[in-house]
Scaffold this motif. Structure first.
Motif, PDB file in Angstrom:
ATOM      1  N   ILE A  69       0.849  -1.194   0.000  1.00 43.77           N
ATOM      2  CA  ILE A  69       0.000   0.000   0.000  1.00 43.77           C
ATOM      3  C   ILE A  69       0.884   1.243   0.000  1.00 43.77           C
ATOM      4  N   GLY A  70       2.005   1.126  -0.697  1.00 39.10           N
ATOM      5  CA  GLY A  70       2.901   2.270  -0.865  1.00 39.10           C
ATOM      6  C   GLY A  70       3.669   2.582   0.397  1.00 39.10           C
ATOM      7  N   TYR A  71       3.735   3.859   0.718  1.00 36.50           N
ATOM      8  CA  TYR A  71       4.570   4.288   1.841  1.00 36.50           C
ATOM      9  C   TYR A  71       3.837   4.311   3.178  1.00 36.50           C
ATOM     10  N   VAL A  72       2.946   3.354   3.376  1.00 34.26           N
ATOM     11  CA  VAL A  72       2.392   3.126   4.707  1.00 34.26           C
ATOM     12  C   VAL A  72       3.423   2.257   5.418  1.00 34.26           C
ATOM     13  N   GLY A  73       3.854   2.680   6.592  1.00 36.56           N
ATOM     14  CA  GLY A  73       4.994   1.990   7.188  1.00 36.56           C
ATOM     15  C   GLY A  73       4.674   1.157   8.413  1.00 36.56           C
ATOM     16  N   ASP A  74       5.466   0.109   8.606  1.00 34.11           N
ATOM     17  CA  ASP A  74       5.457  -0.647   9.861  1.00 34.11           C
ATOM     18  C   ASP A  74       6.664  -0.189  10.674  1.00 34.11           C
ATOM     19  N   ILE A  75       6.416   0.194  11.906  1.00 36.03           N
ATOM     20  CA  ILE A  75       7.518   0.662  12.770  1.00 36.03           C
ATOM     21  C   ILE A  75       8.462  -0.491  13.081  1.00 36.03           C
ATOM     22  N   THR A  76       9.767  -0.280  12.831  1.00 33.88           N
ATOM     23  CA  THR A  76      10.734  -1.335  13.160  1.00 33.88           C
ATOM     24  C   THR A  76      11.636  -0.933  14.326  1.00 33.88           C
ATOM     25  N   ASP A  77      11.739   0.358  14.568  1.00 33.66           N
ATOM     26  CA  ASP A  77      12.651   0.782  15.623  1.00 33.66           C
ATOM     27  C   ASP A  77      12.261   2.150  16.186  1.00 33.66           C
ATOM     28  N   ILE A  78      12.387   2.277  17.502  1.00 35.41           N
ATOM     29  CA  ILE A  78      12.164   3.568  18.163  1.00 35.41           C
ATOM     30  C   ILE A  78      13.479   3.973  18.828  1.00 35.41           C
ATOM     31  N   ASN A  79      13.986   5.165  18.491  1.00 33.32           N
ATOM     32  CA  ASN A  79      15.149   5.727  19.186  1.00 33.32           C
ATOM     33  C   ASN A  79      14.627   6.862  20.058  1.00 33.32           C
ATOM     34  N   ILE A  80      14.464   6.589  21.344  1.00 31.83           N
ATOM     35  CA  ILE A  80      13.731   7.512  22.216  1.00 31.83           C
ATOM     36  C   ILE A  80      14.583   8.685  22.702  1.00 31.83           C
ATOM     37  N   GLN A  81      15.893   8.628  22.475  1.00 32.23           N
ATOM     38  CA  GLN A  81      16.789   9.653  23.027  1.00 32.23           C
ATOM     39  C   GLN A  81      16.343  11.086  22.711  1.00 32.23           C
ATOM     40  N   PRO A  82      16.009  11.409  21.447  1.00 34.84           N
ATOM     41  CA  PRO A  82      15.613  12.798  21.165  1.00 34.84           C
ATOM     42  C   PRO A  82      14.380  13.234  21.969  1.00 34.84           C
ATOM     43  N   VAL A  83      13.423  12.334  22.192  1.00 35.84           N
ATOM     44  CA  VAL A  83      12.252  12.690  23.006  1.00 35.84           C
ATOM     45  C   VAL A  83      12.705  13.017  24.433  1.00 35.84           C
ATOM     46  N   LEU A  84      13.590  12.184  24.956  1.00 37.06           N
ATOM     47  CA  LEU A  84      14.095  12.438  26.310  1.00 37.06           C
ATOM     48  C   LEU A  84      14.866  13.750  26.373  1.00 37.06           C
ATOM     49  N   ASP A  85      15.684  14.008  25.351  1.00 41.22           N
ATOM     50  CA  ASP A  85      16.450  15.267  25.335  1.00 41.22           C
ATOM     51  C   ASP A  85      15.504  16.461  25.364  1.00 41.22           C
ATOM     52  N   VAL A  86      14.432  16.365  24.603  1.00 44.43           N
ATOM     53  CA  VAL A  86      13.477  17.469  24.524  1.00 44.43           C
ATOM     54  C   VAL A  86      12.729  17.622  25.856  1.00 44.43           C
ATOM     55  N   ILE A  87      12.324  16.504  26.445  1.00 45.06           N
ATOM     56  CA  ILE A  87      11.653  16.549  27.752  1.00 45.06           C
ATOM     57  C   ILE A  87      12.600  17.141  28.799  1.00 45.06           C
TER      58      ILE A  87
END
Lengths: 282, 282, 282, 282, 282, 282
Positions: B141-159
Motif C-alpha cells: 500500500i505504498g509508503y504506509v509503514g510498519d515501525i521497526t525501531d524507536i530511538n527515544i533519546q531525542p524525546v528524552l532530550d526534549v523533555i
C-alpha cells in the motif's frame, strides 16, 4: 581520482589548523539556491555539514524553499497576487508556505543529514517560540513577517544535546509568518555570537566588474560597503544579502560570507582549506 | 459559573493527590478525532496539557491528522486508490502526508501550546532518527509503514530540556513513511515506560451493550480482552485501538485509556479528579 | 458540593496563568494567628502549601507560636515580667521559647506537611548559623533579639534538595534569642529575593474605615504608607506588620501581603485565583 | 603542656594513616551519658566532631536526652507511671520529650558545633519522614515507638550539602514517638553503610571481670557475643547496647564501638590514634 | 616520646582553627635546599604535604634541583661555563636539566608522595603549555628562560581531579628552558590566587642582625622591603627570594613566607600551629 | 602536490565514515622505532595524533625510548651487562632509564604535540600510582619490571580534562621499574576498553613469506596465531609483539594492529582511509 594514500593523509593534515580554528565555534549556514535544487550539490552540502559537526564545529542550518513553495502553489492552482514585486501571502498561501518549509523541505534535509550519519533535529521559528514576527510594517503583503524577537534557548538546547538544528524560516507570533531566510540566519548568527555566517548563493561573489570573474572581491570590511553601493558594485538583489552580512558583522559575527553554492563542497573548501570561496565580510 | 472562592480552592486541593500520583511521571497522549477538529475542544486539550506540564507531569503529545490530509489531497485533485480499505500511499500522497502532519498540524499545535503558556517543540519520527519504519509487510500500500525501531533519546532530550514534545506520526528509514499514530503512541509510551497512554477517541469507551452508555466498562485487565473480542464487545474499528492499549500495558505502561475526547477537558478530568472517562486497561 | 466535572476542570484551568506566574518563584509565608490555632484552618494551610510546592512554587514557611509558649509557661508556673508591654525573656523563659518553637510547633508543622504528602524539613535560625541576633538594643528585655545577620545558604540547600523549609523564629549568636517572626520572615524574603511575602493575620486587611469592611485597601504602593499612618488608617498593632511589608518591598520582594488568615485556603485563593485576600503592598 | 613544636607536628603526622583510613567514610556517633552532661566533656566532643568533619570524615550525631526530659517533667510536676521499669509515655509526656529533644538538646548541640566552627543542621526523625515508628508492640507504654522504617535521603542531602546532621531520637508516623537513641543510631548507621558506629557510654567497655578494668575486651567478633552473654560478661543494661552493636555489624557497619565517654576526646583518640577506647565489635 | 593520649588529642584539636583557616585554600610550596637533600627532612616534607592535602588544603609543589643537575653533569664530564656567575646552559646542558628535573627529581617526589598515601601527578611547564619562556633577555646564557606566560588550567584540572600537582621548573616555548623555581612558584601562586607561598630555604629567615637569630623578623609588610634593602638587612642571595615574595603578595597572594626548611615538619608547624617559622611577608 | 580543491574536499568527505566509526573511541598507540627516530616521521605522527584528537578520537600515546637510553648510558660510560640477551638494569641504569624516558622523550613529545596545536600532558606509570610493577619474576635482571597492577583513573582524568595523555613505560611500586612499552600499551588498552591498539614497528607486518611483501597478512583472527607460530610465520622478535596484540584482543580491545611506522602518516591512513597498513588482529 588517482591520489595516493600519502597525499590523502597530507590533505587531512592540512585541514588541521582550520579545524582548530573553528573548533567548538558556531557556524550558521543559510542554505538555498542551486545547492538546494541540484541533487549532487545537495548531497555534498549535507556531507560537508556532517563532517563539520564531527570535527567539533557547531553548525546551524537555516533554509527557505521558494521553488518548492511555487510547485505546491501551482499544484493547488493558486494564483499569486504581487505587491511591488513581492508575493501577497494570504492565509491559504501562508498555510502552504508553512507546510512546505516546516513539513517538507525541513524534514527532507533532516532525513538526508541522518542518512549521512549526522544527528539532526528540524525546527521552525514557532517551536519553543524561537522567532516572533509581526506583519510587514511597510506595506500590506499578508503574512510576510518582520522578525521582532529571537528566543535562542531552544537552538542552544538542541545544539547542547548534540544535534544539528535545521531551521525553517517560518515565524510565530499572533499568526504564522513567512520570514526572509537570509535575515533569519543573520539574526540567529548574531544572537548566537557565531564565528561565521555563510549565505549560499548562485553567484561567484561580489565582482568589481560584473562581467569579469577575476575581479572578485575576496574580502572586505563592512565599512567599505556604502562606497561600493554608490559605485554600483553592490546593487539589485545583492543589496539585501550584503545588508544581512553587514548586520551580522555589526552585531558581533566574526565573518559573513556570500558563498558560491554552485561549487561542490564549497562549505568544506571555505572552512577547511586555504582557498576562499566568494566574498567575506568582516 | 457561580462558584465561590472557597469551592474553587477546595477543587484545587482535591486535585492534590492526583498531582502527587503523576508527579514526574510520563503521560503519552494520542490526540485525534473530534478533540482535534472542534475548536473549543482543541483549546481545552491544549490548556489541559499546559496545566499538566506545569504541575510536573511530563506529557508527550502524538498526533495524526486524517481530515487535514484529506482536505489537502482534495485541493490538489488527487484521487485516492484503496487497497482492502486502506488508502494506497504513493510518492505524491506521502509528500502531502508529511507536509500536512509535520508542517501544518504539528506546528499549529506547537503554536497553540506556546500561546497557552507552554513550552513545546514539534518533531516527527524523522528527527533524530526517532521512528524507523519499513513498507507495510502484509500488502503493498505504498509508503504506509510498519515501525521497526524507536530511538527515544531525542524525546528524552526534549523533555529534559523542559519542552513538551509534539510528535507527528511520520517515520523515517529508506523513505518517509506514514505510520499509524495510535501505534506510534503505544510504542513510544512503552519505550518511555510511561505511566499512562491516553488514546483520544470519539466514543464513550468500551460498552458491553453498544446501545447503552450505562454499560461502559470503566476498567479492565488486559487478560480479559480475548474474551471480550469473542463476545463481540470489542469489534471493528475498536480492535486496533484496544490492541494498542494491550500492547502498551504488556510492555510496561501502567494504564492505557481509551478516552472520550468529545468531553471538554477530558484529560484533566481523567488525570486530576476521581472521575474516570472512558475505559482503562491495566 | 454539587460541582460538575467540567466546572472542576474549568477551575483547574483558570489557575493556569497564576501557576505560570509563580512557577519556580519563592513565596515566604509567615504563619500565625487563627490559622495556626483553628484545626480546620491549619489543615487547609498545610494543604495549600503542599499544593503550591507541587505546582512548582517554592514555599518557605516561617512561624512563631505565642499561644503555645504561654501554655507552657503556665504549666511551669512561670510568671511573666513585662517591660513596656514586652515580656521580659529571662534564661528560663528563653529555654521554653526555644523548646516550644523549635521542638514542638516546628516539628508538628513538619509532620502535618509530610502527612499531606509534602516533603518538609524543620529548622530554626540556629541551624547552619542562619539567623544571628544580639540582645534587643533599645531596652533590656532579656533574650529578645534583634536580627543582625541572615545566612541564607542552608535555606537554599534545603529548597534545592526538594524540601519545604519550615523555620522557627529562634536565632543564634552568643546565646539563643527569640526574634519577631514577622521580621524574620520579612528579612528572609528579602535575602531570597522572594516574589511574595505573605503575613497571615486575623484581620481583613487595611480598612480606610475600621468599622466598614467594604473600605478594604486591596493594593497600595509602599510610598503611600506614611500618609496612611498620619491619617490613622495604619495604627497600633498594624504598624509593625505594615513596616515589615514596606521593608520587604524596599529590599526587593515583589509583593508583600497582609492576608486574612481566618479564611480557609486564603493562600490558595490569593495566589491561584483572581480574588485577592487582604492588602497587597508593592 | 610542655610539648615542642616538633612533637606537635609528629602527632599530627601520626594521625595521617587514620585520617586516610576514614577519609570520606561515615561515622555515626550516639552521643549521651556523662559526655553530654559534663560541660568539659561536651566541649571536647564537639571539638572532636568538628575536627573529624574538617579532615573529611562524615559524622552523623544521634542523641537522646533522658536527664533533660526528667528535669522538664519535674518542672511541670508530671509524675511518671512505670510499666515493667519503662516510663509510660502519655500524650503530655511525649510532647515534653519532643520539645526537649528536638527543640532544646538538638539545637543546643547545633549551636555548640557552629560555635566551634562546624556547619550543622539539627533534625529529628519527623523531618523529611526520616524515621517512622509504631507503638511498641510488646506492651502498651504509650508513645514509645518501635522503628519500622528509615528514609535516609534527608540525612544524605544534609551531608552532601556539607553539614553535620544532628539527629534527635524522635520518630514520626501516625503520631510522634520516642524511640531508643542507641537503636536509632544503629539503624541509621546500617542504612548509611557507615564505617563505624560509636555508642558513647559511662563505662570502660566490656570487662571479663567487672571489677578489674585490666580485663577489658578491646575487640571481639559479633559471633562471640552469645557465649559472653551466657558467661554473664554481657548482662543487664549492657545487653541492649551490645545488641545494637551486633545488629549494626550484621547489617554491614564495619565496626561498632562501646566507648568510654568519660574520657576527654575519646572519639579523637579512638579514631585518630593507635589507642583504642572501649570495646570494638566487628 | 612520652605524650599521653589526652595530650595527643589536645594537639589535634588545637590544629582545628588553622585547618579551618586554610580549608580549600591553595598553598604553593617551593621545595628545595636542605629539605630536599636530607632524607629525614624530605620524608617529613612529604608527610606534611599529604597531611595538608587530606585536611582539605590544596598544595602545589614546585621544585628545582641544582645538586642533582650538578651530579649528572659531572657524570657526563660536562664542564660548566659561567657568565657573570650564572651557568651558561647550552643545548646539552639543557637536555640534562630537563631530564634530571622532569624525569628524576619530579617523579621521585611523586613516588614518595604516593608512598605516603597521597595522590600526586608530576608535571613540568611543558605539559599542557603551562609555562612559556623566552631566552633570558639581559644576557646570553643559553637556555635559561624568562617566564612570559602562565597557563594555569592544567594545574587546576589536576587539582580538581584530586591530585597534588608536583611541578618542575622547566618551561616550554620555542625550546625547553630552565627557569628559576622560586620565580615559577611565585608566578604560579599569583595566578592561582594562593593563600600562601612558601619558599623553603636553608636560613632562619630575615635577621636584623645576621649574627643574632633572636633578631628574626617574623612578619613584615612588603612596603617595608625597600628600607630593609637600604639598611643591608636584605642583601646578596636573599634579594631575589625576597623579590619573589614581594611580587607574589603584590599580585594577590595573601602571605609569602621565607621558611627555614632545615626544621623538620616546618610546613606543618607553620600552617597548623601558632608557631611561625621564618619570615612572613604580607 | 597538484590537487584541486574539489579533490581535497572529496578526500575530507571520504574520511567521514571513519571519523564516525572512531568518534569518542579510545585508540592506544605504542610509539617507537623509526617513527620515533626519523624527524619527518615524528612530525607526521604528531600531526596525525593532533588531528585524531580534534575529530573526537581519544588517543593515548605510550612510548619507550631504547636508543635515547643507549645514548645516555654511553655518555656516562656505563657498560651494560647482559643476562640472556636482556640488559641488566642496575640502580644507576634505572635512574638513567627513568630520566631519559620520563624527563626527556616524554616531555619532548608533549612539546611537539603542543606545538602542533594539541593539548597534551606527559605522565609515567609512577604518576597517580598508574602502573605498579615488581622485579621480573623469571630471572634477576635488576629493575626490569613485570606489571602487576594498572590504576587507570589518572589516564581517564587526563582524557576527560581534554588532554592527550603521553605515557612513559616507567612503573612504580617498591622502586621505579623499566617495563616493556608494548606490554604497557597492551595492558592500558585492555583496561581502557580501547577500540584499537596500534603498535608502531619497523616492518611491513606479518608476511607469509618473509621475502615477499605481497604475502602480507592484512587481517587475522587471534585464534589463528598458534598455527602461524608453528609454521614459523610468527617468530623471533615478532612473537612478543604478536602476543601483546593477542592479549589485548582477548581482554576486549576490538582491533590490535602491528603497523608499519616507516610510512609517513601511517596512523591517519590506517584509521581514516580504506587502506590498511600492517596486520590487524581481531
Amino acid at each position: 581520482m588517482e591520489i595516493s594514500n600519502f597525499d590523502r593523509s597530507q590533505i587531512l593534515v592540512q585541514a588541521l589548523p582550520y579545524i582548530q580554528k573553528y573548533y567548538n565555534k558556531i557556524v550558521v549556514i543559510k542554505y538555498g539556491g542551486n545547492a538546494m535544487i541540484n541533487e549532487d550539490l545537495k548531497q555534498a552540502v549535507m556531507e560537508d555539514i556532517v563532517l563539520l559537526s564531527l570535527v567539533g564545529i557547531k553548525v546551524v542550518l537555516v533554509h527557505g524553499g521558494g521553488p518548492e513553495i511555487n510547485d505546491m502553489l501551482k499544484k493547488i492552482n493558486k494564483e499569486s497576487k504581487f505587491v511591488d514585486g513581492l508575493r501577497y501571502t494570504d492565509e491559504e498561501t501562508m498555510e502552504i508556505v508553512q507546510m512546505v518549509l516546516a513539513g517538507k523541505v525541513n524534514k527532507d534535509l533532516v532525513a538526508l543529514l541522518e542518512k549521512k550519519g549526522g544527528k539532526a533535529i528540524g525546527l521552525c521559528g514557532i517551536d519553543g517560540g524561537m522567532i516572533t514576527a509581526v506583519k510587514h510594517r511597510e506595506k500590506d503583503i499578508g503574512y510576510v513577517g518582520d522578525i521582532t524577537d529571537i528566543n535562542i534557548q531552544p537552538v542552544l538546547d538542541v545544539i547542547n544535546s548534540g544535534y544539528i538544528p535545521v531551521m525553517s524560516s517560518v515565524a510565530g507570533g499572533d499568526h504564522a509568518f513567512n520570514v526572509n531566510a537570509d535575515l533569519a540566519a543573520s539574526r540567529i548568527a548574531a544572537v548566537l555570537g557565531a564565528e561565521n555566517l555563510i549565505l549560499m548563493t548562485d553567484i561567484t561573489g561580489l565582482l568589481r566588474d560584473k562581467d569579469d570573474e577575476s575581479t572578485l572581491i575576496k574580502e572586505l570590511n563592512v565599512s567599505e560597503v556604502p562606497a561600493l553601493k554608490m559605485q554600483n558594485v553592490i546593487k539589485g538583489g545583492m543589496i539585501p544579502k550584503v545588508d544581512c552580512c553587514v548586520e551580522a558583522v555589526r552585531r558581533g559575527v566574526k565573518h559573513a560570507i556570500i558563498m558560491d553554492g554552485r561549487i561542490e563542497h564549497s562549505i568544506l573548501i571555505e572552512l577547511l582549506t586555504d582557498a576562499g570561496i566568494g566574498t567575506m565580510f568582516r
